[in-house]
Design a protein around this motif. Structure first.
Motif, short mmCIF file in Angstrom:
data_model
loop_
_atom_site.label_atom_id
_atom_site.label_comp_id
_atom_site.label_asym_id
_atom_site.label_seq_id
_atom_site.Cartn_x
_atom_site.Cartn_y
_atom_site.Cartn_z
N MET A 133 21.33 71.83 -13.84
CA MET A 133 22.35 72.05 -14.86
C MET A 133 23.42 70.96 -14.83
O MET A 133 23.99 70.61 -15.87
CB MET A 133 22.98 73.43 -14.71
N ASP A 134 23.67 70.39 -13.64
CA ASP A 134 24.59 69.24 -13.55
C ASP A 134 24.06 68.09 -14.39
O ASP A 134 24.80 67.43 -15.13
CB ASP A 134 24.72 68.74 -12.10
N PHE A 135 22.76 67.84 -14.26
CA PHE A 135 22.12 66.77 -15.02
C PHE A 135 22.22 67.05 -16.52
O PHE A 135 22.51 66.16 -17.32
CB PHE A 135 20.64 66.65 -14.63
N LEU A 136 21.99 68.30 -16.89
CA LEU A 136 22.01 68.66 -18.31
C LEU A 136 23.42 68.51 -18.89
O LEU A 136 23.59 68.05 -20.03
CB LEU A 136 21.51 70.10 -18.48
N PHE A 137 24.40 68.86 -18.09
CA PHE A 137 25.80 68.73 -18.48
C PHE A 137 26.11 67.29 -18.89
O PHE A 137 26.66 67.02 -19.97
CB PHE A 137 26.67 69.18 -17.31
N VAL A 138 25.72 66.34 -18.04
CA VAL A 138 26.00 64.94 -18.33
C VAL A 138 25.14 64.43 -19.49
O VAL A 138 25.61 63.71 -20.37
CB VAL A 138 25.78 64.07 -17.07
N ALA A 139 23.87 64.84 -19.50
CA ALA A 139 22.96 64.37 -20.56
C ALA A 139 23.50 64.73 -21.95
O ALA A 139 23.44 63.92 -22.88
CB ALA A 139 21.57 64.97 -20.36
N LEU A 140 24.04 65.95 -22.08
CA LEU A 140 24.53 66.40 -23.38
C LEU A 140 25.84 65.72 -23.77
O LEU A 140 26.26 65.82 -24.92
CB LEU A 140 24.68 67.92 -23.40
N LYS A 141 26.47 65.02 -22.81
CA LYS A 141 27.67 64.27 -23.16
C LYS A 141 27.33 62.83 -23.55
O LYS A 141 28.12 62.13 -24.16
CB LYS A 141 28.62 64.23 -21.96
N VAL A 142 26.18 62.38 -23.09
CA VAL A 142 25.81 60.98 -23.29
C VAL A 142 24.92 60.78 -24.52
O VAL A 142 25.03 59.77 -25.23
CB VAL A 142 25.09 60.46 -22.01
N ALA A 143 24.06 61.75 -24.79
CA ALA A 143 23.10 61.61 -25.89
C ALA A 143 23.73 61.96 -27.22
O ALA A 143 24.56 62.87 -27.31
CB ALA A 143 21.89 62.52 -25.66
N SER A 144 23.33 61.26 -28.29
CA SER A 144 23.84 61.61 -29.61
C SER A 144 22.80 62.38 -30.42
O SER A 144 23.14 63.13 -31.33
CB SER A 144 24.27 60.36 -30.37
N GLN A 145 21.49 62.21 -30.11
CA GLN A 145 20.46 62.85 -30.92
C GLN A 145 19.73 63.99 -30.21
O GLN A 145 19.50 65.04 -30.81
CB GLN A 145 19.38 61.82 -31.31
N ALA A 146 19.27 63.73 -28.98
CA ALA A 146 18.43 64.73 -28.32
C ALA A 146 18.36 64.51 -26.82
O ALA A 146 18.49 63.39 -26.34
CB ALA A 146 17.01 64.69 -28.89
N VAL A 147 18.13 65.63 -26.11
CA VAL A 147 17.88 65.58 -24.67
C VAL A 147 16.57 66.29 -24.40
O VAL A 147 16.38 67.43 -24.84
CB VAL A 147 19.01 66.29 -23.88
N TYR A 148 15.64 65.62 -23.72
CA TYR A 148 14.38 66.25 -23.32
C TYR A 148 14.43 66.45 -21.82
O TYR A 148 14.70 65.50 -21.07
CB TYR A 148 13.19 65.36 -23.68
N SER A 149 14.14 67.68 -21.39
CA SER A 149 14.31 67.96 -19.97
C SER A 149 13.31 69.00 -19.50
O SER A 149 12.83 69.82 -20.29
CB SER A 149 15.75 68.46 -19.75
N LEU A 150 13.01 68.97 -18.20
CA LEU A 150 12.07 69.92 -17.62
C LEU A 150 12.82 70.84 -16.68
O LEU A 150 13.57 70.39 -15.81
CB LEU A 150 10.98 69.15 -16.84
N HIS A 151 12.62 72.16 -16.86
CA HIS A 151 13.26 73.14 -15.99
C HIS A 151 12.26 74.23 -15.67
O HIS A 151 11.38 74.53 -16.47
CB HIS A 151 14.49 73.75 -16.68
N LYS A 152 12.43 74.86 -14.52
CA LYS A 152 11.49 75.91 -14.14
C LYS A 152 11.51 77.04 -15.17
O LYS A 152 12.59 77.48 -15.59
CB LYS A 152 11.84 76.47 -12.75
N THR A 153 10.32 77.51 -15.52
CA THR A 153 10.19 78.61 -16.49
C THR A 153 10.98 79.84 -16.04
O THR A 153 11.54 80.56 -16.85
CB THR A 153 8.71 78.95 -16.69
N SER A 154 11.05 80.04 -14.73
CA SER A 154 11.75 81.22 -14.21
C SER A 154 13.24 81.20 -14.53
O SER A 154 13.93 82.21 -14.45
CB SER A 154 11.55 81.33 -12.69
N THR A 155 13.76 80.02 -14.92
CA THR A 155 15.19 79.92 -15.24
C THR A 155 15.45 79.84 -16.74
O THR A 155 16.56 79.54 -17.18
CB THR A 155 15.81 78.65 -14.59
#
Lengths: 213, 124
Positions: A133-155
């Motif tokens: 989620m730390d990574f996702l936090f930064v990614a969503l501040k840096v990207a203008s169009q889209a973020v593609y990410s892999l996370h465990k299905t259990s989450t």
């Protein structure tokens, strides 16, 4: 480029020689990497002619795939110098032009949403809780169009809730569920190989004008 | 590291109000040709901080960019300008040197084209 061809090129890349368990270093398999980038480009037009950043790039598999599919500029960011050395060699082998930065993602200083797309296979948070989620936090501040990410299905529910409520995502969709095969890399791995159910997500960030991080 | 990347990167040391742009110290610049993409240049142009870009290009040894950012319309037809923009943005690489925090003067080394932005414990 055909999917099979992309997968084959990525399969030839060098991976971690001495993976560091505290950083959750696992290679992103060529099948998953090719599929992720192929979908991003053919279904959403998020790669070719765009500026793409690979967060936690490790040996550079996702970034290389982006470059092979026509990204205009790829930037790979990782905390570990050994990985970046391998990533640099991999880029050279494929004659790709990728800029690398050595940085702790949670400390990344960046001027606004100039990058179009972020692709990443972040640490799942088994060593450092909440790392993904730390990574996702930064990614969503840096990207203008889209973020593609892999996370465990259990989450899955947790990721969707946090992304929409706290992390500035205007949308959060699971594109597909994958099986991530984790080979026996570390001493604590008892099984020869283990399958983990993993979601491929596409997040769209909200646009903010002139915000730096 | 290209100037496109430099135009996005800033210092993130604790307490720094404005860490952009990082000052460049050059030890070695390498030029690598890449194919020009006019549409990409037209799309990225409005996102570029021109002053930071202009100053950086000078430090890297390239003196052909205009100090004032041209009107976007110029990019529609001025192939000469597009060529210079392309060259400075994507073909000049800082191989060895440093990036310097504009507020604290702290140097982030650049080796083999890779800036090391790792912070010390007291900077976080």
């Amino acid at each position: 480029m055909k999917l099979k061809q992309l997968e084959s090129l990525l399969g030839g890349l060098q991976q971690f020689s001495n993976p560091k368990v505290e950083l959750e270093q696992y290679p992103t398999g060529p099948h998953i990497a090719a599929g992720l980038l192929y979908t991003a480009e053919n279904s959403f037009d998020d790669i070719s002619n765009k500026v793409v950043a690979d967060f936690g790039c490790g040996c550079g598999t996702l970034g290389a795939a982006a470059a092979l599919l026509g990204a205009e500029q790829v930037i790979g960011i990782d905390i570990d110098s050994q990985s970046l050395e391998i990533a640099t060699m991999n880029a050279e082998d494929l004659e790709l032009d990728i800029d690398f930065i050595q940085c702790d993602i949670s400390n990344l200083g960046w001027r606004g949403q100039i990058v179009d797309t972020v692709v990443m296979n972040p640490p799942f948070g088994t060593r450092k809780k909440g790392a993904d989620m730390d990574f996702l936090f930064v990614a969503l501040k840096v990207a203008s169009q889209a973020v593609y990410s892999l996370h465990k299905t259990s989450t899955r529910d947790h990721v969707k809730r946090v992304a929409l409520r706290d992390l500035n995502a205007s949308s959060a969709e699971v594109l597909c569920e994958l099986r991530f095969d984790v080979p026996q890399l570390y001493k604590f791995h008892k099984k020869k190989e283990v399958d983990i159910a993993v979601d491929l997500w596409r997040f769209v960030p909200k646009r903010s004008r002139g915000k730096d991080i | 590291m290209r100037l496109l990347t430099h135009n996005m990167l800033s210092s993130n040391i604790k307490g720094v109000t404005n860490g952009f742009p990082l000052r460049i110290e050059v030890e070695k610049v390498v030029e690598k040709q890449v194919e020009i993409n006019h549409d990409f240049l037209r799309n990225i142009f409005p996102k570029i901080d021109w002053k930071a870009f202009f100053d950086a290009s000078r430090v890297m040894g390239y003196a052909e960019l205009p100090e004032e950012a041209p009107e976007p319309l110029v990019l529609e037809s001025d192939l000469e300008f597009l060529r210079k923009f392309h060259h400075a943005l994507l073909e000049l690489h800082l191989e060895e040197g440093a990036l310097v925090c504009p507020e604290t003067g702290r140097k982030f080394p650049v080796n083999k084209g890779i800036p090391n932005m790792l912070l010390h414990e007291d900077e976080v």
